[in-house]
Each structure stands twice: as structure tokens, then as C-alpha cells.
Design a protein around this motif. Structure first.
Motif, mmCIF file in Angstrom:
data_model
loop_
_atom_site.group_PDB
_atom_site.id
_atom_site.type_symbol
_atom_site.label_atom_id
_atom_site.label_comp_id
_atom_site.label_asym_id
_atom_site.label_seq_id
_atom_site.Cartn_x
_atom_site.Cartn_y
_atom_site.Cartn_z
ATOM 1 N N VAL A 425 0.848 -1.204 0.000
ATOM 2 C CA VAL A 425 0.000 0.000 0.000
ATOM 3 C C VAL A 425 0.882 1.252 0.000
ATOM 4 O O VAL A 425 0.645 2.194 -0.749
ATOM 5 N N GLU A 426 1.928 1.223 0.826
ATOM 6 C CA GLU A 426 2.780 2.421 0.927
ATOM 7 C C GLU A 426 3.425 2.764 -0.416
ATOM 8 O O GLU A 426 3.454 3.922 -0.822
ATOM 9 N N MET A 435 -7.409 6.570 -1.347
ATOM 10 C CA MET A 435 -8.775 6.138 -1.692
ATOM 11 C C MET A 435 -8.785 5.319 -2.974
ATOM 12 O O MET A 435 -9.439 4.298 -3.074
ATOM 13 N N GLU A 436 -8.007 5.786 -3.967
ATOM 14 C CA GLU A 436 -7.959 5.058 -5.236
ATOM 15 C C GLU A 436 -7.372 3.661 -5.042
ATOM 16 O O GLU A 436 -7.846 2.682 -5.609
ATOM 17 N N ALA A 441 -8.335 -2.203 -4.687
ATOM 18 C CA ALA A 441 -8.204 -3.440 -3.896
ATOM 19 C C ALA A 441 -9.572 -4.060 -3.650
ATOM 20 O O ALA A 441 -9.763 -5.280 -3.760
ATOM 21 N N VAL A 442 -10.559 -3.214 -3.351
ATOM 22 C CA VAL A 442 -11.914 -3.732 -3.108
ATOM 23 C C VAL A 442 -12.464 -4.338 -4.398
ATOM 24 O O VAL A 442 -13.105 -5.388 -4.388
ATOM 25 N N GLU A 447 -14.374 -8.924 -7.398
ATOM 26 C CA GLU A 447 -14.403 -9.749 -8.613
ATOM 27 C C GLU A 447 -13.982 -11.187 -8.331
ATOM 28 O O GLU A 447 -14.442 -12.107 -8.992
ATOM 29 N N ALA A 448 -13.136 -11.352 -7.336
ATOM 30 C CA ALA A 448 -12.670 -12.700 -7.014
ATOM 31 C C ALA A 448 -13.788 -13.572 -6.472
ATOM 32 O O ALA A 448 -13.721 -14.796 -6.513
ATOM 33 N N THR A 449 -14.855 -12.969 -5.958
ATOM 34 C CA THR A 449 -15.927 -13.778 -5.366
ATOM 35 C C THR A 449 -17.000 -14.141 -6.386
ATOM 36 O O THR A 449 -17.890 -14.916 -6.088
#
Ligand code: AMP
Length: 587
Positions: A425-426, A435-436, A441-442, A447-449
Motif C-alpha cells: 500500500v505504501e 482512496m484510489e 483493492a476492493v 471480482e474474485a468472489t
């Protein structure tokens, strides 16, 4: 005598073991072979009760709705009693049904069950070119499945001869009377030989049916399949709901419901092995981890499947009643009836697979529009309510998926050891806004689910089913809606330019629509007949078919203007065609 298998041997059932329960009813091997091929594992209650007396030649009065297995209950004995060699080309069995749709369905059933007996089955109904029917009748048939009007036509022409009939079946007799076929039925029965066997099946038993039975049946065996057995106390406390969905949309509806419910593990009940295999394949193709379980599998195979379910390698078990009997799997949270079970007792057994030992359970039933009535019977017998829900839309599904992703991310924030990801992340935040990074990541997590190849954009048509006091859409339901101008959800009105002056009655319109199209009498809503025109309410998705069918045919011998009613298009201010002084016949 063959030696009994030792207890350690895997029990792979042979074909004759498969259908032992059917053999016990006295059915011959050709029929048992067909049942085995279809994957039927045991007779439904109506079959157990009706087949032996019908084989013995008794008349029978049966109260049973669609979904109970009533077609096989009369078709199997009729096929068995078919004389060989046949006396002549004239039919030995005549089945009268209310609609073209049912004529096709019942004759297909006869064909499937009777193929090893070489049974020649012919459906005859209005709307099909009569020439084809004439040629087939001329070649000789064993079983005719007909709508009353067209049967009478052929009798009058001398092309359907009833002199050799051994059995007459009146299927869905209440529906036939509702549709105004009483006189036709009487006239047909008058042409049938005196000593024939007569069988009458009806979902309801109003006085008119009783009258018909008294007049035409001799000392009938009476069977009532929705007997109110004391099962209420046995039914576990589970959330029970149902979705009304057309057969063609069932796999998609199942996927949609599973996606929204997201069960830990679910069992999906089907009626036959064949359906179990087919559905397992379909669901695997749609990205679910489904396993089949049915009586045609060896004990070893079944154990393997159960192991995969328990370990979480599979999360969907597709099974027949027989194979799933007594099953106790802790992970199961959902039971899905892919079809309405053939009897309330079977429903109770199935939903008993969840909600055990204080666990919470959910039971979901996918019912075809015609099976709606069976749901009501189950509610009455179990004393528990089954809520009919709308199939989740694509938008509902998206919302639900976001909720699930949000819950998963939340859980991860609270519980997981996130430190190893800090460096990732850093380094990204050197380049992008935090936020982007979070959004991306979300999205990846979301999509993986998603299940593999599921067609998530597929919108599944909602089917409108309105209930009258007996819980079925039908003639009485049409009265009860009073004003008649308020349309039921999903219905549209069709304008027909013939009315009372042309002698048009509700049954003429129902007859024309069901005779010319695949629409069944139960799909038709309110009918209003004015002096010069009529308005008929039909399901939105079927309006074009109805209009096409009626344009190509005649009503009371006349061609009529047929189109969507402007009011029916929902434009609100459409012209009002009814004069307040106009007398209306409604049903
Ligand atoms: P029906 O009530 O006659 O419309 O039959 C309902 C459905 O159940 C049909 O799809 C039949 O093929 C199926 N069916 C009838 N009897 C059995 C049985 N003993 N086992 C499995 N499926 C059956």
C-alpha cells in the motif's frame, strides 16, 4: 437363486432394484425399463394409490393437482392394459385435457413411458392443421390425448372412432368445466362404449365434478392426495419461501437465488436422477461447485460426495429424495426444491434436512406457474406459511454482492494480520491517492468472489400468479378482482373486436386462446365482454403470441380485429371504450 451380496460389497443398484417399488405395484418390465431410464426412483403417493386399482380395471376419481405425478399415475396402467396385438387402428385410450399445452405434455409422457411397448400416441387439439391429425388417425393410434372441442370435431367427421375404447381419462376436469367444455365432454362420453373404464382427475372437487363422476363413473376408487395428515408438529422452524418461475428460467433462477442467499452449503432436490445429472452439470457450468447424489450411484460414490460436501470442497448437493433420505450434514443451511415436491409429506422430509438442532435453516421452492396450487396445499397441510417472493433482479444481485464484499473487507480489517501488505500500500500511495488504492483493492476482492461463468446480466421474467380463495389463479379469481379495470402485475389487456352481439362468451375466448397458442387457461386473467368487443387480460410476455394466434383464427366463425388494448399499454389516459350503460359479462 443368486447369492445375496455380502454387507461389505458396494451396493450398486441394478436396473430391477432401481424400480422395485414400481414393480411392487404390478407394472410390467417394459414400463419399469422406461421408468429406470427416466431416473424415477420411487412412485409418488398418487401413483402408489392409483396404479393398482387402475391396473385391475377399476374406475377412479382422483383429487390431485399438477406436480403430484398424476399423469404417470394414469398413463402407466393404461399402457399396461393396452391389448397386444391391437384389434384395429382405433384408439383404446382417450385422454381429454383442457388445453393444447397439456395435450402435448401428456402425450409426450405417454410416449416416454410407452416407447418399449411401441405405443402410438397422438395429441389432437385446435390450432394444429387438421390434415396432419387425419393422416395420423388414419395410420392407427393406441392413445389419443385431445382437447374436447377438437375431439368432438373428429368424432363428427368419423375420423375418431371410439368403439374400441377401453379407457377414458378426464384430466384436470375442473379446468375443463371452467372453460365451458361440459357439453362437449358429455357428448364425447356418449360415444364411448358402455363397459369402458373411466378415470377422472381434478385438482378441486366442486359439486359439478361430483355430478360428472356420479353420472359417468361406476363404483370408483376415490383418492385424495392432499389428505390432511398430522405433519404440522414435525415441520422444523425454517424460513420458507417460493419463487414462481417458468421452466426455461429455472437454472438461472436457482443461480440467482443462491447468489443472493449465499448459503454455506445447500441441497437442491430434483424429482429424478436424470434431472439431478442435468442440473449438476448446468450448475457446474455456471461456476458452482455442485455434486450429484442419487440412487443410481454406488455407496462408495455417495460417500465420496458426502465427504466433499462436509470438507467444503463442494457447496451444492443436487439430490433425489431417495438418496438424501436421513442425511444429516451440519453445514447445510439451505434446502432448495427445484420442483414442488409431489406430496406435502415429501416437502416436510426435505426441509427437515436443515434447521436441525436449533440451527437456522432456509427452504426455497422454485414452482412453475401451474404448480402454485400445490404450494397452497403444502401450506395448508404443514400449517406453515410459504412466502412467494419476487426473483431477485440483476440490480438486487449487484447490491447483495457489494454487501458481501463489504462484509468480507470489514472482517479482514478486524481480524486479519494486515502488516505484510503495508509495504504494498505504501509504495502505491507514492503514486496514487489512498482512496484510489482502496477502491482498486476492493474491486479485486469483489471480482474474485463472482462465480465463474454465471451470466449475471440475465434478467429473469417475473411471472404473475394471482390467488383466489382456493389459492389458484382461475375463473373465480377473475370475478373477485371486482372492477376489472385494475390489472394484475405483469398482465396486459388484449382487445378483440367481437363481443356479445356476435354471441361471444368467456369460454369462447378462453377456448380460442388456449387452442391457438401455448397459453393455458390458468394464465388468462379477467375477461370483459361488451356488446361489440371484448377485453382479455393475459401475461405481458404472452400478449404477442395471443394476438398472433387470434389474428390467424376465427371466433364464433368470424375474423376479429385483435390488438393490444391501448389502456392495457399503461398509457393511463387511453380511450375508455366501455359505455357506463354497457352490460358486461365478466368472469
Ligand atoms: P404431473 O403431476 O403428472 O404433471 O408430474 C409432475 C412431474 O413429475 C413430471 O415432470 C413427471 O415427469 C415427474 N414425475 C412423475 N412421477 C415421478 C416419479 N415417480 N419420480 C420422479 N419424477 C416423477
Amino acid at each position: 437363486m443368486s447369492a445375496a451380496p455380502t454387507p461389505t460389497e458396494p451396493t450398486t443398484p441394478a436396473a430391477d432394484e432401481d424400480t422395485a417399488a414400481f414393480a411392487d405395484l404390478g407394472l410390467r418390465t417394459e414400463l419399469l425399463g422406461a421408468l429406470s431410464a427416466l431416473g424415477y426412483e420411487e412412485p409418488t403417493p398418487i401413483q402408489s394409490e392409483a396404479i393398482p386399482p387402475l391396473l385391475a380395471g377399476r374406475d377412479l376419481l382422483g383429487q390431485a393437482a399438477t406436480g403430484t405425478g398424476k399423469t404417470a399415475a394414469f398413463a402407466l396402467p393404461l399402457l399396461q392394459r393396452m391389448p397386444t396385438p391391437r384389434p384395429d387402428g382405433d384408439p383404446v385410450s382417450l385422454v381429454l385435457v383442457p388445453t393444447r399445452e397439456l395435450a402435448v405434455q401428456v402425450s409426450e409422457a405417454f410416449h416416454r413411458y410407452g416407447k418399449d411397448l411401441g405405443a402410438r400416441v397422438l395429441p389432437i387439439y385446435g390450432g394444429q392443421p387438421i390434415g396432419r391429425q387425419l393422416r395420423a388417425l388414419d395410420h392407427g393410434v393406441d392413445v389419443v390425448v385431445a382437447t374436447p372441442g377438437r375431439a368432438l370435431d373428429h368424432i363428427a367427421r368419423g375420423t375418431l372412432r371410439l368403439g374400441s375404447l377401453a379407457t377414458v381419462v378426464l384430466d384436470e376436469a375442473d379446468e375443463m368445466l371452467d372453460m365451458g367444455f361440459a357439453e362437449d365432454i358429455e357428448a364425447i362420453l356418449e360415444h364411448a362404449p358402455e363397459g369402458r373404464q373411466t378415470v377422472l382427475f381434478s385438482a378441486t372437487m366442486p359439486a359439478r365434478i361430483d355430478g360428472l363422476a356420479r353420472q359417468h363413473l361406476t363404483d370408483p376408487v376415490r383418492i385424495r392426495i392432499e389428505r390432511e395428515r398430522q405433519v404440522a408438529g414435525e415441520a422444523p422452524r425454517v424460513r420458507q419461501s417460493a419463487y414462481i418461475v417458468a421452466r426455461a428460467h429455472k437454472p438461472a433462477a436457482l443461480g440467482r437465488v443462491l447468489d443472493v442467499e449465499s448459503p454455506t452449503a445447500a441441497i437442491v432436490f430434483c424429482r429424478s436422477r436424470e434431472e439431478v445429472d442435468r442440473l449438476t452439470e448446468t450448475m457446474n457450468g455456471r461456476g458452482y461447485r455442485a455434486e450429484a447424489l442419487h440412487g443410481g450411484m454406488s455407496q462408495e460414490q455417495r460417500d465420496r460426495v458426502m465427504g466433499r460436501l462436509r470438507s467444503g470442497t463442494a457447496d451444492l448437493l443436487v439430490a433425489t429424495d431417495v438418496a438424501a433420505r436421513g442425511l444429516d450434514v451440519e453445514q447445510l443451511t439451505h434446502v432448495v426444491n427445484y420442483d414442488v415436491p409431489s406430496a406435502p409429506e415429501s416437502y416436510v422430509h426435505r426441509i427437515g434436512r436443515v434447521g436441525r438442532a436449533g440451527r437456522e435453516g432456509v427452504a426455497i421452492t422454485l414452482a412453475e406457474p401451474r404448480e402454485h396450487r400445490m404450494l397452497k396445499t403444502i401450506e395448508r397441510v404443514t400449517g406453515q406459511r410459504i412466502t412467494v417472493d419476487k426473483i431477485p433482479t440483476v440490480a438486487d444481485l449487484r447490491t447483495r454482492r457489494f454487501e458481501l464484499t463489504q462484509a468480507a473487507v470489514r472482517e479482514s480489517v478486524l481480524e486479519d494480520d494486515l502488516e505484510p501488505f503495508r509495504a504494498v500500500v505504501e509504495s502505491l500511495t507514492d503514486e496514487f491517492d489512498l482512496m484510489e488504492v482502496a477502491l482498486a483493492a476492493v474491486r479485486l476482492a469483489h471480482e474474485a468472489t463472482l462465480p465463474g461463468t454465471a451470466d449475471e446480466e440475465e434478467e429473469i421474467p417475473q411471472v404473475a400468479v394471482r390467488a383466489n380463495r382456493e389459492g389458484r389463479p382461475g375463473a373465480e379469481g377473475r370475478d373477485r378482482r371486482g372492477g376489472g379495470r385494475s390489472r394484475a402485475v405483469g398482465m396486459t389487456q388484449v382487445f378483440i373486436g367481437l363481443g356479445r352481439r356476435a354471441g361471444v362468451r368467456p369460454q369462447d375466448l378462453v377456448g380460442a386462446i388456449t387452442g391457438e397458442t401455448g397459453v393455458s387457461g390458468r394464465d388468462i386473467g379477467s375477461i370483459e365482454i361488451a356488446d361489440r368487443f371484448s377485453l382479455v387480460e393475459v401475461p405481458q410476455g404472452m400478449a404477442d403470441e395471443v394476438i398472433r394466434g387470434l389474428r390467424g383464427s376465427t371466433i364464433k366463425g368470424r375474423k376479429a380485429t385483435v390488438r393490444r388494448d391501448r389502456d392495457g399499454e399503461g398509457d393511463g389516459g387511453g380511450e375508455r371504450r366501455f359505455d357506463p350503460r354497457d352490460r358486461r359479462d365478466r368472469r
